[in-house]
Design a protein around this motif. Structure first.
Motif, PDB file in Angstrom:
ATOM      1  N   GLY A 255       1.114  -0.995  -0.018  1.00 41.96           N
ATOM      2  CA  GLY A 255       0.326   0.115  -0.004  1.00 41.96           C
ATOM      3  C   GLY A 255       0.833   1.004   0.400  1.00 41.96           C
ATOM      4  O   GLY A 255       2.034   0.900   0.458  1.00 41.96           O
ATOM      5  N   PRO A 256      -0.147   2.295   0.115  1.00 47.37           N
ATOM      6  CA  PRO A 256       1.026   3.442  -0.153  1.00 47.37           C
ATOM      7  C   PRO A 256       1.222   3.784   1.146  1.00 47.37           C
ATOM      8  O   PRO A 256       0.831   3.746   2.379  1.00 47.37           O
ATOM      9  N   PRO A 257       2.442   4.732   0.904  1.00 52.98           N
ATOM     10  CA  PRO A 257       3.252   5.421  -0.139  1.00 52.98           C
ATOM     11  C   PRO A 257       4.557   3.915  -0.813  1.00 52.98           C
ATOM     12  O   PRO A 257       5.386   4.162  -1.881  1.00 52.98           O
ATOM     13  N   LEU A 258       4.274   2.356  -0.045  1.00 50.04           N
ATOM     14  CA  LEU A 258       5.732   1.206  -0.921  1.00 50.04           C
ATOM     15  C   LEU A 258       4.742   1.195  -2.756  1.00 50.04           C
ATOM     16  O   LEU A 258       3.443   1.327  -2.624  1.00 50.04           O
ATOM     17  N   SER A 259       6.133   0.962  -2.840  1.00 46.68           N
ATOM     18  CA  SER A 259       5.199   0.979  -4.233  1.00 46.68           C
ATOM     19  C   SER A 259       4.555  -0.697  -4.567  1.00 46.68           C
ATOM     20  O   SER A 259       4.074  -1.105  -5.673  1.00 46.68           O
ATOM     21  N   ARG A 260       4.486  -1.618  -3.842  1.00 44.69           N
ATOM     22  CA  ARG A 260       3.488  -2.725  -3.447  1.00 44.69           C
ATOM     23  C   ARG A 260       2.800  -2.287  -2.966  1.00 44.69           C
ATOM     24  O   ARG A 260       1.403  -2.013  -2.587  1.00 44.69           O
ATOM     25  N   LEU A 261       1.297  -3.042  -4.186  1.00 36.84           N
ATOM     26  CA  LEU A 261      -0.205  -3.186  -4.192  1.00 36.84           C
ATOM     27  C   LEU A 261      -0.945  -4.017  -3.327  1.00 36.84           C
ATOM     28  O   LEU A 261       0.167  -5.670  -3.076  1.00 36.84           O
ATOM     29  N   CYS A 262      -1.659  -3.755  -2.350  1.00 34.02           N
ATOM     30  CA  CYS A 262      -2.116  -4.286  -2.077  1.00 34.02           C
ATOM     31  C   CYS A 262      -3.074  -5.101  -2.998  1.00 34.02           C
ATOM     32  O   CYS A 262      -3.858  -4.430  -3.540  1.00 34.02           O
TER      33      CYS A 262
END
Length: 197
Positions: A137-144
């Motif tokens: 999840g944001p701000p990480l680039s990995r989407l949930c």
């Protein structure tokens, strides 16, 4: 504890070091227990320190979840839980800490979705969460995704509880068995091609 005019204390808060001397020490509320080789879980009673402005528990060996009672620290401006072995999800209750300016849980075993990017949490960057491979999840680039969250949560739980340093034993044994079968079949194929061996 009352401080006199001669005592001087260095306090690291909000990623900077400040020296305090004299009467100001009677109103600075900070707790820095970093680099103390602390173990076990963070006590939930720490949420009773409701006048605290800065809390640094980084660079220890703390395990278990982040206590939801930290949301009681309504005056807190700096919360550093980085470089531990904390697991589970980041409590959504922390989003009510409106005074929070510095927040980092980097380099732990946290999983699930990062807190909603609202209020003060919209100001925290990727560096606040880095080093947690199961966070998304944001701000990480990995989407949930629903599958990712449930898989990562169970994987992180097994790491934190069993202490097996991130090795998924099911995958290890499956890959070992597959390798054994491939080597056996390769050896059988060589013997079939050249029966004199």
């Amino acid at each position: 504890m009352e401080f006199g005019t001669t005592e001087e204390v260095e306090v690291i808060m909000k990623n900077r070091s400040n020296s305090y001397k004299g009467d100001i020490l009677n109103i600075v509320y900070s707790l820095d227990l970093s680099c103390n080789n602390l173990r076990n879980e963070i006590p939930y009673e720490i949420g009773d320190l409701n006048g605290i402005v800065a809390l640094n528990l980084s660079h220890n060996h703390l395990i278990g979840p982040i206590p939801r009672t930290l949301s009681n620290l309504t005056q807190i401006e700096s919360l550093d839980l980085s470089y531990n072995k904390l697991g589970g999800e980041i409590p959504s209750e922390l989003s009510i800490l409106y005074s929070l300016e510095v927040f980092t849980v980097a380099h732990n075993n946290l999983s699930g979705k990062t807190p909603e990017m609202t209020a003060q949490f919209s100001t925290f960057s990727n560096s606040s969460y880095e080093g947690n491979p199961f966070l998304c999840g944001p701000p990480l680039s990995r989407l949930c995704s629903s599958n990712t969250e449930s898989t990562n949560t169970s994987a992180t739980t097994s790491i934190g509880v069993n202490g097996d340093d991130g090795i998924d034993m099911t995958a290890f044994f499956a890959s070992f068995a597959a390798s054994y079968v491939v080597i056996f079949l390769g050896f059988a194929a060589v013997l079939y091609v050249n029966p004199y061996w």
